[in-house]
Design a protein around this motif. Structure first.
Motif, short mmCIF file in Angstrom:
data_model
loop_
_atom_site.label_atom_id
_atom_site.label_comp_id
_atom_site.label_asym_id
_atom_site.label_seq_id
_atom_site.Cartn_x
_atom_site.Cartn_y
_atom_site.Cartn_z
N THR A 20 -1.11 1.03 2.43
CA THR A 20 -1.40 0.05 1.36
C THR A 20 -1.01 0.41 0.00
OG1 THR A 20 -2.61 -0.77 3.10
CG2 THR A 20 -2.67 -1.70 0.71
N ASN A 66 2.26 -1.95 -0.25
CA ASN A 66 1.87 -3.29 -0.54
C ASN A 66 0.55 -3.54 -1.20
OD1 ASN A 66 1.10 -2.60 2.17
ND2 ASN A 66 1.19 -4.34 3.00
N ASN A 80 -0.72 -4.91 -3.85
CA ASN A 80 -1.18 -6.55 -4.07
C ASN A 80 -0.01 -7.44 -4.72
OD1 ASN A 80 -0.78 -5.95 -6.97
ND2 ASN A 80 -2.80 -5.59 -7.45
N SER A 81 -0.23 -8.43 -5.01
CA SER A 81 0.92 -9.38 -5.53
C SER A 81 1.62 -8.95 -6.53
CB SER A 81 0.49 -10.69 -5.31
OG SER A 81 -0.80 -10.88 -6.42
N LYS A 82 1.01 -8.24 -7.48
CA LYS A 82 1.67 -7.86 -8.57
C LYS A 82 2.46 -6.45 -8.60
CE LYS A 82 -1.26 -10.15 -12.05
NZ LYS A 82 -2.66 -10.20 -11.54
N SER A 83 1.97 -5.56 -7.61
CA SER A 83 2.52 -4.34 -7.68
C SER A 83 2.71 -3.54 -6.25
CB SER A 83 1.61 -3.27 -8.61
OG SER A 83 1.82 -1.85 -8.50
N ARG A 84 3.83 -3.24 -6.18
CA ARG A 84 3.74 -2.73 -4.75
C ARG A 84 2.80 -1.45 -4.41
NH1 ARG A 84 9.19 0.42 -2.55
NH2 ARG A 84 8.50 1.08 -0.53
#
Ligand code: HEM
Ligand SMILES: *[C@@H]1O[C@H](CO)[C@@H](O)[C@H](O)[C@H]1NC(C)=O
Ligand SMILES: *[C@@H]1O[C@H](CO)[C@@H](O)[C@H](O)[C@H]1NC(C)=O
Ligand SMILES: CC(=O)N[C@H]1CO[C@H](CO)[C@@H](O)[C@@H]1O
Length: 326
Positions: free
Chosen positions: A206, A210, A212-216
């Motif tokens: 993770t 992936n 979060n939605s802002k940063s891979r």
């Protein structure tokens, strides 16, 4: 700055005093019943270590898992015919078989020694082997406390809430260590065990794929390190691939772990949070700059770890086969 240094120094002195005695465990516990036990265990561990380096991290991690689930009682070693034992929990699936093998071989060697048969617990053999692998990889050597009995209970369900997970925050880590009587300082020092050994890619995927939605990627990860991890652990990587947790000195028990944290090169969230969180950063910095201080606190902490949930008297037994109840 000076007063902070002095404060840390006093804490280290205090830890030293704390670890010089224990109510039930003794350094010379087997003096009468099996006086050569430490050298027998050491030579077996040495031989196994010469065959494979994994002996060291596997044994060290096995000791940690044993102590955190039901106490240091070798319950982690018990096999069950129906796959319901501690070692069958999925958190255990990654425990390298070489740790189990080390204890089984050392136990066999102890049992062969005249007079030692049925005298030495598997829990103590694991504690001795752990001390030995730390020294063999360049870490501190210390007198190990002995006198644990082997437990009679092992079940998968007990693992769930007793082992920390790699995505834990400092609060979660502190709570889990506190539930075993260990402090934040113990946590920081014991986490230094990640200076040797390997992790499967799934344990931190993770953070690199992936977040979060802002940063891979996890922004607390060093970007160069994040790219190296992405190369070694692409999205559909073979689940058996394991990578070194300390890429600089993967086979040496040193304080490189803390220097890595200072550079954003902690592999798990649980590692990096020790530096990211201001409450624990001072000790990370101390251990990064002073290997002697790290070793002192580590020895105090692993001695405390070895006292967690110790079984005595009717609570336990000396197993003749470490993987089966008597
Ligand atoms: C602080 C919380 C901790 C967490 C969240 C944690 C988590 C993990 C994880 C996820 C792995 C990789 C397992 C794999 O993929 O095979 C690992 C490996 C390892 N851990 Fe920890 N750990 C913690 C503390 C400790 C402590 C206290 C010790 C020992 C004193 C320890 C010793 C090790 C060792 C030596 C390995 C390498 C095992 C091998 O190469 O076979 N860990 N840990
Ligand atoms: C599994 O085996 C143990 C004894 O080895 C027994 O106590 C336990 O009840 C069994 N569990 C299940 C789910 O069959
Ligand atoms: C490093 O730590 C040790 C042990 O606490 C201490 O005696 C020594 O003075 C420290 N060294 C430095 C350079 O601070
Ligand atoms: C080393 C070890 O005993 N690992 C076991 C962990 O649990 C799985 C089942 O969930 C077993 O297949 C492994 O052998």
């Amino acid at each position: 700055m000076y007063s902070q240094g002095l404060f840390l120094h006093l804490i280290i002195l205090f830890l030293h005093i704390m670890t010089t005695t224990s109510a039930t465990l003794h350094h010379d516990y087997y003096r009468k019943t099996c006086p050569n036990v430490e050298s027998i265990v050491r030579s077996t561990v040495q031989e196994k270590f010469r065959q494979t380096f994994v002996t060291a991290p596997a044994t060290l991690r096995l000791f940690f898992h044993d102590c955190f689930v039901q106490g240091c009682d070798a319950s982690v070693m018990l096999a069950s015919p129906n796959n319901t034992a501690e070692k069958d929990h999925q958190d255990n699936i990654s425990l390298a078989g070489d740790g189990f093998d080390t204890v089984i071989k050392a136990k066999a060697a102890v049992e062969r020694e005249p007079g030692c048969k049925n005298q030495v617990s598997c829990a103590d053999i694991l504690a001795m082997a752990t001390r030995d692998v730390i020294a063999m990889t360049g870490g501190p050597s210390y007198a190990v406390e002995l006198g644990r009995l082997d437990g009679r209970i092992s079940n998968k369900a007990s693992v769930q809430h007793h082992l920390p997970h790699p995505e834990f925050s400092l609060n979660q880590l502190n709570a889990m260590f506190a539930s075993h009587g260990l402090t934040q300082i113990d946590l920081i020092a014991l986490s230094g065990a990640h200076t040797i050994g390997f992790s499967h890619c799934s344990k931190f995927s993770t953070r690199i794929h992936n977040f979060n939605s802002k940063s891979r990627t996890d922004p607390t990860l060093n970007p160069t390190y994040a790219r190296q991890l992405q190369d070694m652990c692409p999205i559909n990587v073979d689940p058996r691939i394991a990578i070194p947790m300390d890429p600089n000195t993967p086979q040496t028990f040193d304080n490189m772990y803390y220097k890595n944290l200072q550079k954003g090169r902690g592999l798990f969230t649980s590692d990096q949070s020790l530096f990211t969180d201001k409450r624990s950063r001072n000790f990370v910095n101390l251990f990064a700059s002073n290997k002697t201080a790290f070793e002192k606190v580590f020895v105090a902490a692993i001695t405390k770890l070895g006292r967690v949930g110790v079984k005595t008297g009717s609570q336990g037994e000396i197993r003749s086969d470490c993987t089966v109840l008597n």
